[in-house]
Design a protein around this motif. Structure first.
Motif, PDB file in Angstrom:
ATOM      1  N   ASN A   1       6.397  63.552 -18.832  1.00 25.36           N
ATOM      2  CA  ASN A   1       6.275  64.939 -18.364  1.00 25.36           C
ATOM      3  C   ASN A   1       4.970  65.590 -18.798  1.00 25.36           C
ATOM      4  O   ASN A   1       4.879  66.815 -18.880  1.00 25.36           O
ATOM      5  N   LEU A   2       3.993  64.775 -19.056  1.00 26.02           N
ATOM      6  CA  LEU A   2       2.744  65.290 -19.604  1.00 26.02           C
ATOM      7  C   LEU A   2       2.035  66.263 -18.662  1.00 26.02           C
ATOM      8  O   LEU A   2       1.319  67.165 -19.109  1.00 26.02           O
ATOM      9  N   GLU A   3       2.273  66.082 -17.357  1.00 24.21           N
ATOM     10  CA  GLU A   3       1.608  67.005 -16.408  1.00 24.21           C
ATOM     11  C   GLU A   3       2.123  68.441 -16.576  1.00 24.21           C
ATOM     12  O   GLU A   3       1.471  69.388 -16.146  1.00 24.21           O
ATOM     13  N   LYS A   4       3.288  68.579 -17.226  1.00 22.46           N
ATOM     14  CA  LYS A   4       3.823  69.935 -17.478  1.00 22.46           C
ATOM     15  C   LYS A   4       3.160  70.591 -18.694  1.00 22.46           C
ATOM     16  O   LYS A   4       3.360  71.785 -18.939  1.00 22.46           O
ATOM     17  N   PHE A   5       2.441  69.798 -19.477  1.00 23.58           N
ATOM     18  CA  PHE A   5       1.767  70.353 -20.665  1.00 23.58           C
ATOM     19  C   PHE A   5       0.470  71.019 -20.231  1.00 23.58           C
ATOM     20  O   PHE A   5      -0.446  70.364 -19.724  1.00 23.58           O
ATOM     21  N   LYS A   6       0.415  72.358 -20.382  1.00 18.48           N
ATOM     22  CA  LYS A   6      -0.728  73.132 -19.867  1.00 18.48           C
ATOM     23  C   LYS A   6      -1.571  73.759 -20.985  1.00 18.48           C
ATOM     24  O   LYS A   6      -2.165  74.813 -20.789  1.00 18.48           O
ATOM     25  N   TYR A   7      -1.575  73.183 -22.148  1.00 23.76           N
ATOM     26  CA  TYR A   7      -2.386  73.660 -23.282  1.00 23.76           C
ATOM     27  C   TYR A   7      -2.024  75.090 -23.706  1.00 23.76           C
ATOM     28  O   TYR A   7      -2.871  75.833 -24.172  1.00 23.76           O
ATOM     29  N   GLU A   8      -0.756  75.467 -23.504  1.00 22.12           N
ATOM     30  CA  GLU A   8      -0.321  76.771 -24.011  1.00 22.12           C
ATOM     31  C   GLU A   8      -0.151  76.703 -25.526  1.00 22.12           C
ATOM     32  O   GLU A   8      -0.140  77.718 -26.206  1.00 22.12           O
ATOM     33  N   SER A   9       0.039  75.511 -26.043  1.00 22.14           N
ATOM     34  CA  SER A   9       0.053  75.279 -27.492  1.00 22.14           C
ATOM     35  C   SER A   9      -0.735  73.990 -27.706  1.00 22.14           C
ATOM     36  O   SER A   9      -1.264  73.440 -26.747  1.00 22.14           O
ATOM     37  N   SER A  10      -0.801  73.526 -28.958  1.00 19.23           N
ATOM     38  CA  SER A  10      -1.445  72.231 -29.159  1.00 19.23           C
ATOM     39  C   SER A  10      -0.480  71.145 -28.688  1.00 19.23           C
ATOM     40  O   SER A  10       0.727  71.374 -28.583  1.00 19.23           O
ATOM     41  N   PHE A  11      -1.022  69.958 -28.431  1.00 27.00           N
ATOM     42  CA  PHE A  11      -0.153  68.854 -28.013  1.00 27.00           C
ATOM     43  C   PHE A  11       0.879  68.558 -29.101  1.00 27.00           C
ATOM     44  O   PHE A  11       2.056  68.328 -28.809  1.00 27.00           O
ATOM     45  N   GLY A  12       0.427  68.631 -30.365  1.00 26.81           N
ATOM     46  CA  GLY A  12       1.323  68.361 -31.484  1.00 26.81           C
ATOM     47  C   GLY A  12       2.509  69.321 -31.531  1.00 26.81           C
ATOM     48  O   GLY A  12       3.651  68.907 -31.737  1.00 26.81           O
TER      49      GLY A  12
END
Lengths: 179, 180
Positions: B63-74
């Motif tokens: 689901n990485l495409e849902k990660f939009k840098y609203e927080s850090s990846f960690g």
């Protein structure tokens, strides 16, 4: 935040004292990700299949539109085909009844029956052609009339034949009387 | 500064989004121990924590495409691990919070006795001895650095419950440490 909390947060590293079994966990992760890849990629990520699927969808849509367009006067065509079906049923019943009469007639020789029935087969072929024509021109009244005429002709032929047979029978009877 | 943190390992994340297994492995190497420790603190069982970490990474990469840098990846990954760990406890029907006990102490300002707080190892074993509900909230607040809003979200409780639970848990922790 009090000293107690601060002290814990400052020494958070002490709480991270476990070491993960990296290789084992990664092996499982990789195998799950590979499974997903073999499942998904051939279907949705292959550009060829995407194109093929798009073409199929386009053909489907245009086919559906085309079908609706060419079969547009739906209520009328339903009405006509219903009318045709009724006529068809009526005449088919009559014809098959009379053909049966001819076949059961004991006065006719087999050769005569065969000749008569081959004539009926010709009319059947004509009827099939008219039916095809009817499908192409559903609202064509001329075709409908031709179909009815075809039936009438068959019935007329059978009636004539039966009449002739009856007449000859009467004549024979009359002849008997005169004797 | 915040922007910089959010975009940590950006190129690795971007390459991982397009399915690059090497980048995914590099991200995994960077975070696996931290995530394993997070899960271990909640579950306490090696095998369970391994399963949770494994599922979390698989979910994250899928689901990485849902990660939009609203927080850090960690932080994003940690949220997945925490949610999965807590769900795992729910499935096991273990109590997340000792709700029946905390209501009496809403207005009580806990008096913290002088604790041997400098002995961090005592604190560590004290947390491990806490009842499970208290342990979760102490973990989330003190160690994962979640605020009460985030805790209420993760545990499905109100913020005020989270606050009162935390104070109660802290008092209990101090008692345990002093008894050690």
């Amino acid at each position: 935040m009090d000293q107690f909390e601060k002290h814990i947060r400052d020494n958070k590293a002490v709480f991270d004292d476990h070491r993960a079994d990296r290789e084992k966990i990664w092996a499982n992760i990789a195998s799950q990700l590979n499974e997903e890849r073999t499942k998904e990629i051939p279907l949705w990520k292959s550009p060829m299949l995407r194109i093929a699927a798009s073409i199929l969808i386009l053909l489907g849509i245009s086919g559906a539109i085309g079908f609706n367009f060419f079969a547009s006067p739906t209520t009328e065509s339903q009405f006509v085909s219903q009318e045709l079906q009724d006529i068809d049923m009526h005449y088919q019943g009559l014809v098959s009844y009379q053909v049966q009469l001819v076949q059961n007639n004991s006065q006719l020789s087999d050769a005569d029956k065969e000749e008569f029935l081959s004539f009926m087969v010709e009319l059947d072929a004509e009827y099939e052609q008219l039916k095809l024509e009817m499908q192409n021109n559903l609202d064509n009244e001329q075709v409908l009339e031709a179909i009815v005429a075809n039936y009438r002709k068959r019935i007329e032929l059978i009636e004539n034949l039966l009449q002739q047979l009856n007449e000859s029978k009467i004549k024979e009877d009359d002849y008997g009387y005169t004797l | 500064m915040e922007t910089e943190i959010r975009f940590t390992h950006r190129s690795l994340v971007e390459n991982s989004k397009s399915g690059d297994r090497t980048s995914q492995y590099q991200l995994y190497e960077l975070y696996v121990d931290a995530m394993y420790n997070v899960s271990m603190r909640f579950l306490g069982i090696k095998e369970d924590a391994e399963d949770i970490v494994q599922d979390s990474f698989v979910d994250a990469f899928k689901n990485l495409e849902k990660f939009k840098y609203e927080s850090s990846f960690g932080a994003w990954l940690k949220r997945i691990v925490i949610n999965k760990s807590i769900n795992h406890l729910k499935v096991k029907r273990l109590p997340l919070a000792a709700i029946d006990e905390h209501e009496y102490h809403l207005t009580n300002e806990v008096e913290y006795e002088q604790v041997d707080a400098m002995d961090i190892l005592k604190v560590k074993s004290g947390i491990e001895k806490l009842p499970l509900g208290y342990k979760q909230i102490i973990n989330l607040y003190l160690l994962e650095g979640y605020d009460h809003n985030e805790i209420s979200d993760v545990l499905g409780i109100t913020t005020s419950t989270s606050k009162s639970q935390y104070h109660r848990a802290k008092k209990k922790l101090v008692e345990i440490i002093n008894g050690l």
